[in-house]
Design an enzyme around this catalytic site. Structure first.
Site, PDB file in Angstrom:
ATOM      1  N   GLU B  71      41.463  33.307  28.331  1.00  0.00           N
ATOM      2  CA  GLU B  71      40.882  33.628  29.640  1.00  0.00           C
ATOM      3  C   GLU B  71      40.636  32.382  30.483  1.00  0.00           C
ATOM      4  O   GLU B  71      40.912  32.382  31.681  1.00  0.00           O
ATOM      5  CB  GLU B  71      39.578  34.419  29.472  1.00  0.00           C
ATOM      6  N   HIS B 140      31.715  44.906  26.098  1.00  0.00           N
ATOM      7  CA  HIS B 140      32.846  45.464  26.841  1.00  0.00           C
ATOM      8  C   HIS B 140      32.388  46.459  27.900  1.00  0.00           C
ATOM      9  O   HIS B 140      33.128  47.341  28.293  1.00  0.00           O
ATOM     10  CB  HIS B 140      33.816  46.180  25.900  1.00  0.00           C
TER      11      HIS B 140
END
Lengths: 345, 339, 439
Positions: B71, B140
């Site tokens: 990321e 999440h």
């Protein structure tokens, strides 16, 4: 004047024209004097904040940039004055930036740690260790898509190789075979922590193997060796063969920043590196090959001194930013032309 | 000769929110060669939420790039590409993973233009599947948009409908600044009318979705849908709620909210992110600092997420973020003077 | 029993708003009292449970005497605590128990009451505050319907509606409806003597004479007129002093009095003079207290300030201007005066009337010619500290009119020095009685 350099001459002498080599020496001298001048201005209180000097590392910056054109880009580090000058910046506008003036490269908004010269392809110094490495990979992606044949060189220090960004960026660059050169200037210390103490593998170039790219370690104070490594990596990148990692081993004579009290290095160690001054070595090399004699070197030094004096005067007398323009450039105007690439022409 | 007038209105189809985004991405890829998509598993997999779908088949791997699970590096590559002429659209698999990329978003993308004295810009779009309700638990399910709303140099938008999802994305692409788009995962399957072709929904402009006189409900993302559902119920109780979809939290369209609250005199702010120091605080402050303050006739109510990580258990998960009954209770109490 | 009226010594319970044992909150309406002037709601001074209601509806209670007890939560409810005869309510040892409506409020009750409003500031929404400003309404007089007594916009609007926009702001359109019916004449006293016919001043009512009345000699009925739009008289369209005077003459004629001693204060004095001019044969004597109509100067700010005041807080400073300054009217006086002025239509009417009679702070009528041709016994009483009409206007009076100038007295001699005024009136009654006595 020699017709052509001997076959056993160092790479730089064989590969570059005398004028280019004298210009390289001039840039190294200019970097040295620029930083000495900046240091002087700093102690006189003309510059606030801090700065990170690269005195002693000039061959690395100039040598690695020898293979680059204005079409190629670099990303730089907090110790980035040398890269900026090597890539062709004007010292007057650099000083103006240090002085926080509107005429500085960043309009006085960035200072030493964000010095940039976008027109010459310098995408900027970066205050975050390893921050510029993924950006260089992105720029290389642009280069591959929009300007094939151009390359990007990412400068960083030995401290950056333990950041995740370094590994992620090298991996992606290799996966996508991007035209980028990772130029690690290993000056032995990440602030105060030595590579021996911080890295399981202090030989940075060895890490290239993990990302399936060539890795080479060179004497960063040997202009010719640096230039040769840079040349090979840039050629490989231009040919579309992907990235390379160069470890240029060098040394900063000064502390990490202006607040460094130098407790982690011995005087003997520093002296031993001062004795390997890259500028004297390069001047000697040019003298040996009849490219620049003592008078020529002295003339280069005088020229640099004059340029630095004028540059500081320019910075001193330049206007400061208008406080009313505080928020300028936080956002690009919405009405930016549709073809606005990131970098203005 | 009888000339038939050309059809000016583009065809409008029913698309899901995810399809609307894909439609926008396709329009962008078709019309601008500089546009590239980057993200984890957005290629042959079609994206974790099937947003990119078949785009890799249509536009190739050079335009629809699967990144490694990196990321920070991926975001940095996107920043560098945007800085040097490409128009990357970077998809985070989950908005939670933005935490790994904060340096590149906050220190680099947001600040480069400013630090470099306006000599560069970073026309970057980042997409963040966000929010709870899928049973994916604490790492999440977050709604971190307010974090980014705190950073000068970024723009942050949240679409509440398929129409806006496409329009905001295309507007973000036209924007020369880094724009963060937070997409609620529960909205991906929501259907709605979406015009064909290119159109934009302006960034920085709120949308009054439902006019009303008694109370202003300012909401974002999925909470707009919940607020609209609540408003429908309230209408049967003779409470006319005005629902404003903020659409963009940075820059925030204060004027629309201020104008509304000055009329209704009551404000409820509904958002999924943690209540404290969030969108509700900013909207409330906007009112407190404006001429609408003088027209407030009740305390402002913030209905945000509970001060907990999003739990796994479905009942707890629901309890952690505002639901329609919460909005109903808040508005009823407010309008009836109980609060 | 709180003192809510200047001259009040007792009050009658008109209604209870809470039952025995009920939970009451500080600031909630607790009971209504009636005085001879007005009905008035009394708020609970404390929160707790209401017990031992001592005074039922219709009961008259001396001020300062307990009417009921409020117990703190959890406090044992016993027989009503004893109170002494001095009128001061004895607080029980446990001072969490608060006596209702004692003046001044007991400390404990005060403490509890403050939970409803901090440092005397009303709890109100910003919109309510703005509306109250717009309507020139005082939030402290508005009951809040929200939690903890919070005043919302609707509460202010209800109040504004009730007061029909209040008529309290000069540029605001004022609303009052003209009414039919005769002017109200209040009667008191009996006897065979010639009655006193008393006319109050601008923005006053028959109660003006209340302080003087107890000191008047017996044997003379007292007739106290309420001017149009004042006190209990209907609001009549008045476009001039003449028209106002005519309405007074009509009221006088309706009384069918053979001989009356006319007494007027301020505007009422001017009207008495005008009445005497046209009904000279039926007037035994004329006493003009701080009369209007004898010169152009008038402090219009005071008149309009009083007319406009919608709250006791806004009224009190103007009332202070009326007196000689030695002792400004106390809070109770302002409260009582305001009670009489609670009807916004009344205030609206009086604002219009002030504008008619005293346009641009000038007296629009000149009664000096009337005074000159007057032949009945007459005296003028004026305070040397009158700030409404300067006493020097009296110096134009003809020689046969007696002049009494009172030191340190302002525009309200009848309330500032009621005994002196009563004595001067008694003299007048005696003299004129003698003069009219059969030989």
């Amino acid at each position: 004047m020699l017709a052509s350099p001997p076959a056993n001459a160092p790479f730089a002498i064989r590969h570059h024209k005398p004028e280019a080599l004298r210009e390289a020496l001039r840039k190294m001298v200019l970097i040295r004097q620029f930083e000495e001048g900046a240091e002087d201005c700093y102690v006189r209180g003309l510059i606030h904040g801090t700065m990170h000097l690269s005195i002693g590392q000039e061959a690395s910056a100039v040598g690695l940039c020898m293979a680059l054109t204005d079409d190629d880009k670099i990303t730089s580090t907090h110790r980035g004055h040398g890269h900026c000058i090597a890539k062709g910046a004007e010292v007057g506008r650099m000083y103006a930036e240090f002085f926080g003036k509107e005429t500085g490269y960043c309009g006085g908004r960035g200072g030493s740690m964000h010095i940039a010269d976008v027109a010459k392809g310098n995408l900027g110094a970066n205050g975050i260790v390893a921050g510029g490495i993924p950006i260089a990979v992105g720029a290389a992606l642009s280069a591959k898509r929009l300007n094939p044949g151009s390359v990007v060189m990412s400068f960083f220090g030995d401290g950056a190789v333990n950041e995740g960004a370094f590994h992620e960026a090298l991996n992606m660059a290799s996966v996508w075979k991007l035209p980028v050169i990772f130029a690690c200037e290993n000056n032995h210390y990440g602030m105060s922590t030595s590579t021996e103490r911080s890295s399981a593998q202090p030989r940075v170039a060895e890490r290239a193997a993990a990302y399936a790219m060539p890795g080479i370690t060179v004497d960063g104070n040997d202009f010719s060796a640096v230039t040769e490594a840079g040349h090979a990596a840039v050629e490989r990148a231009r040919a579309g063969e992907g990235p390379s990692l160069i470890e240029s081993v060098t040394y900063r004579w000064r502390g990490h920043s202006k607040s460094d009290r130098n407790r982690y290095r011995s005087k003997e160690e520093i002296d031993s590196w001062v004795a390997r001054d890259p500028i004297s070595r390069f001047a000697t090399l040019l003298g040996e090959h009849g490219i620049a004699d003592a008078d020529a070197v002295a003339a280069i030094e005088r020229g640099a001194t004059r340029e630095i004096t004028e540059a500081i005067e320019f910075a001193k007398t330049s206007p400061g930013p208008d406080p009313a323009a505080l928020a300028r450039d936080v956002y690009a105007p919405d009405s930016a032309p549709d073809d606005s690439a990131g970098v203005p022409a | 000769m009888n000339v038939q007038a050309p059809t000016l209105e583009p065809a409008v189809r029913e698309l899901s929110y995810a399809e609307a985004i894909r439609d926008a991405l396709a329009v962008a890829l078709e019309t601008d060669d500089r546009v590239i998509l980057m993200g984890e598993d957005i290629g042959i997999y079609g994206g974790a939420f099937q947003v990119t779908g078949d785009l890799v088949q249509r536009f190739g791997e050079d335009r629809v790039m699967d990144t490694p699970i990196s990321e920070l590096g991926g975001a940095g590559v996107a920043v560098g590409a945007a800085l040097t002429g490409l128009r990357p659209i970077y998809e985070f698999q989950f908005s939670d993973f933005a935490t790994l990329a904060m340096d590149q978003i906050v220190n680099q993308a947001a600040k480069l233009r400013f630090m470099l004295g306006g000599t560069v810009s970073v026309p970057l779009v980042m997409r963040f599947p966000a929010g709870s309700g899928t049973g994916a638990a604490a790492q999440h399910s977050q709604s971190l948009e307010a974090w980014f709303g705190h950073v000068p140099g970024l723009k942050v938008a949240q679409a509440a409908t398929p129409h806006d999802a496409k329009g905001l994305l295309l507007a973000a692409l036209d924007d020369p600044n880094p724009v963060m788009l937070f997409e609620h995962k529960l909205l991906y399957k929501m259907k709605g009318p979406v015009p064909e072709g290119h159109y934009t929904v302006p960034i920085g402009k709120a949308n009054v979705c439902r006019p009303g006189r008694d109370v202003t409900i300012v909401a974002t993302s999925i909470m707009v849908q919940r607020a609209l559902a609540a408003a429908e119920t309230l209408a049967g109780e003779d409470i006319e709620a005005e629902v404003i979809d903020l659409r963009t939290i940075r820059p925030m369209d204060r004027a629309t909210v201020i104008e509304s609250v000055a009329r209704t005199s009551r404000l409820v702010v509904v958002y999924e992110g943690t209540t404290t120091l969030g969108i509700g605080a900013e909207v409330s402050a906007a009112i407190a600092e404006s001429e609408a303050f003088d027209y407030l006739d009740a305390p402002i109510i913030r209905l945000g997420g509970a001060e907990v990580p999003i739990p796994y258990n479905p009942e707890l998960e629901k309890a952690a973020v505002p639901q329609v009954p919460d909005i109903l209770d808040a508005v009823r109490n407010l309008v009836r003077g109980v609060t | 029993m709180p003192k809510v009226d200047m001259d009040m010594s007792s009050g009658t319970i008109a209604a209870w708003h809470a039952d025995e044992g009920a939970e009451v909150k500080a600031g909630d309406p607790l009971f209504d009292i009636e005085t001879d002037k007005a009905a008035m709601e009394v708020e609970s001074p404390a929160s707790g449970r209401l017990h031992n209601i001592l005074a039922g509806i219709g009961t008259e209670v001396a001020i300062g005497k307990p009417v009921a007890w409020i117990y703190a939560p959890g406090e044992a409810v016993g027989p009503p605590p004893e109170s002494d005869d001095g009128g001061n309510t004895a607080l029980p040892a446990n001072d969490a128990t608060a006596a209702v409506a004692v003046t001044p409020a007991p400390a404990a009750a005060d403490h509890v009451a403050r939970t409803a409003d901090r440092q005397g500031k009303a709890r109100a929404t910003p919109r309510a505050r703005r509306l109250a400003r717009d309507h020139a309404l005082d939030l402290s007089g508005i009951a809040g319907s929200g939690p903890r007594g919070r005043i919302a916009a609707a509460d202010v609007e209800a109040q504004a509606l009730e007061t029909r926009t209040g008529g309290t702001v000069a540029h605001r359109p004022l609303t009052w409806q003209a009414e039919a019916g005769p002017l109200k004449v209040h009667r008191s006293g009996t006897g065979d003597g010639a009655p006193l016919f008393m006319i109050h001043g601008f923005a006053g009512d028959s109660a003006t004479w209340q302080p003087v009345e107890p000191h008047l000699p017996a044997g003379h009925p007292v007739l106290k007129l309420d001017l149009p739009g004042h006190g209990k008289s209907p609001r009549r369209q008045i476009d001039s002093f003449r028209r106002l005077a005519r309405s007074v003459v009509e009221a006088f004629d309706l009384e069918d009095i053979d001989q009356a001693h006319l007494v007027g204060h301020s505007l009422g004095a001017a009207l008495a003079l005008a009445l005497a001019d046209v009904r000279a044969r039926r007037i035994a004597s004329l006493t003009l207290i701080a009369p209007a109509g004898l010169g152009p100067e008038v402090d219009g700010a005071i008149l309009t300030g009083i007319a406009r005041a919608s709250r006791r807080e806004s009224l009190a400073p103007w009332l202070a201007q009326l007196t000689g300054g030695a002792q400004p009217p106390d809070e109770g006086f302002a409260r009582a005066a305001m009670l009489a002025r609670r009807d916004p239509a009344l205030r609206a009417y009086q604002i219009d009337l002030a504008d008619t009679l005293f346009p641009d702070s000038v007296q629009s009528f000149d009664l000096n010619p009337v005074l000159s041709r007057l032949e009945i016994p007459a005296k003028i009483i004026w305070g040397r500290s009158d700030r409404v009409f300067p006493w020097r206007q009296a110096l134009r009076a003809p020689g046969r009119v007696a002049l009494h100038l009172l030191q340190d007295i302002g525009h309200m001699p009848q309330s500032e020095a009621p005994e002196d005024i009563a004595a001067l009136l008694s003299d007048m009654l005696r003299i004129t009685d003698r003069s009219h006595a059969p030989v």
